[in-house]
Design an enzyme around this catalytic site. Sequence first.
Site, PDB file in Angstrom:
ATOM      1  N   THR A 153       9.902 -38.590 -24.621  1.00 52.31           N
ATOM      2  CA  THR A 153       8.806 -39.547 -24.484  1.00 52.31           C
ATOM      3  C   THR A 153       7.740 -39.232 -25.520  1.00 52.31           C
ATOM      4  O   THR A 153       7.987 -38.461 -26.461  1.00 52.31           O
ATOM      5  CB  THR A 153       8.254 -39.551 -23.041  1.00 52.31           C
ATOM      6  OG1 THR A 153       7.349 -40.648 -22.893  1.00 52.31           O
ATOM      7  CG2 THR A 153       7.518 -38.268 -22.681  1.00 52.31           C
ATOM      8  N   ASN A 154       6.547 -39.814 -25.376  1.00 57.62           N
ATOM      9  CA  ASN A 154       5.467 -39.576 -26.342  1.00 57.62           C
ATOM     10  C   ASN A 154       4.145 -39.435 -25.596  1.00 57.62           C
ATOM     11  O   ASN A 154       4.110 -39.511 -24.375  1.00 57.62           O
ATOM     12  CB  ASN A 154       5.423 -40.725 -27.358  1.00 57.62           C
ATOM     13  CG  ASN A 154       5.240 -42.063 -26.680  1.00 57.62           C
ATOM     14  OD1 ASN A 154       4.222 -42.323 -26.065  1.00 57.62           O
ATOM     15  ND2 ASN A 154       6.262 -42.912 -26.757  1.00 57.62           N
ATOM     16  N   ALA A 155       3.056 -39.270 -26.345  1.00 52.13           N
ATOM     17  CA  ALA A 155       1.764 -38.908 -25.740  1.00 52.13           C
ATOM     18  C   ALA A 155       0.935 -40.101 -25.272  1.00 52.13           C
ATOM     19  O   ALA A 155      -0.235 -39.936 -24.937  1.00 52.13           O
ATOM     20  CB  ALA A 155       0.961 -38.075 -26.744  1.00 52.13           C
ATOM     21  N   SER A 156       1.514 -41.292 -25.216  1.00 60.54           N
ATOM     22  CA  SER A 156       0.719 -42.454 -24.805  1.00 60.54           C
ATOM     23  C   SER A 156       0.251 -42.312 -23.353  1.00 60.54           C
ATOM     24  O   SER A 156       1.036 -41.974 -22.473  1.00 60.54           O
ATOM     25  CB  SER A 156       1.566 -43.723 -24.943  1.00 60.54           C
ATOM     26  OG  SER A 156       0.905 -44.805 -24.338  1.00 60.54           O
TER      27      SER A 156
END
Length: 405
Positions: free
Chosen positions: A212-215
């Site tokens: 996933t990512n840091a959003s």
Amino acid sequence: MSDRLLAGKKVLLGVTGGIAAYKAADLASKLAQAGAQVDVIMTEAATRFVAPLTFSAVSGRAARVDMWSEPAGEAIPHVRLGTLADLAIVAPLSANTLAKLALGLADNLLSATLLACVAPLVLAPAMESHMWLNPLTQAHAEALRARGAVLVGPGSGHLASGASGVGRMAEPAEILAAARLLLAQGGPLAGRQVLVTAGGTQEPLDPVRYITNASSGKMGVALAEAARDLGGRAVLVHAPLSVALPYGVQSVPVGSAVEMRDAVLSRLAETDILIGAAAVADYRPAEVRAQKIKKEAGDLTLRLMRNPDILGEVAACRREAPRLRAVIGFAAETQDLRANAAAKLAAKQLDIIVANDVTEAGSGFGADDNRVTLLYREGGEESLPLMHKSEVARRVLEAALPLLA
Ligand code: CTP
């Protein structure tokens, strides 16, 4: 913080007898802090629980109780307060006052004022379970609902009697949210559906792991809230969020980019404005293991495959979405902001792209503020100063309004 929907609004807050009257003081305070002019009317019974002085202090205006002790020369208060109100709230609403409202009785200042009131009405009942569940009370509640009143709660939990059950007054924050929803009706997005994607997608590797990512999803949530506050039907298609889901927004939870794509495309026909604020993973693991990956000697190599481009697919099937008037994307960049954003605007056939430099301190991923530049399909751009994401959201939607005409 002043609130666009509530600032300057005349709000009539009725408080009836019940333990929850103390929570109504918090509600009055929240309304006043949002910039509303709050006139509190208490029943005699309510004053047994909380002093009028408390409400006068938090609202900055004299709380009223008695129909017969108004200052001489003042116009009939129950007519004046009732007809001038932009919104009326009764919290807590006792079984007794609920019955009076349903029957149109006017035997005290509160019931008389509400009978003369034509403003939208939010009711927050609070009483013992047996009283709430009594068919008479239910019939009265239904009659009020049928006339357009919005009932918030009651919820379940600990009651004044010591018992546990349905009858607790809804929390002030929820009552406030319902009030704001009611005030937003008839705004410029009335009758329009605004679909917003939010959050960072999760691309599974095995049953317990994902990429996933840091959003945080804050920008997408702010956009959905802004759409709601402009009177629109806000639909939030979201990957897991690190912020609370907003009240009055339809939540469509998804995990991966593929799930998000399917959720968006299946709702396109009813959508007027689509905003892609999600941080969609461009790649996903080529293989999703059915069992947890066990560690073995040596390194592990993952092969990733391209994910669908959601906004790209929307562009390809726009003809099948006759209502869709505005497609808005975001460009989170670390270099060549304008050039990269302009290229995405063209490639994804967007109407507007919201470009932000995610390397700027205090802006972008996870932050409460954002500094963005709006680039338009028709040409032209608008650079906005660093502002709260709720304000950015408002500006983005305002930029989309002319496209609906
Ligand atoms: N987006 C999308 N589907 C994807 C990737 C991105 O719909 N698979 C959307 C995002 O929600 C955003 C816009 O496209 O509104 C731009 O996202 P961004 O990740 O900045 O652009 P990419 O097209 O992925 O380009 P790159 O990662 O190469 O910068």
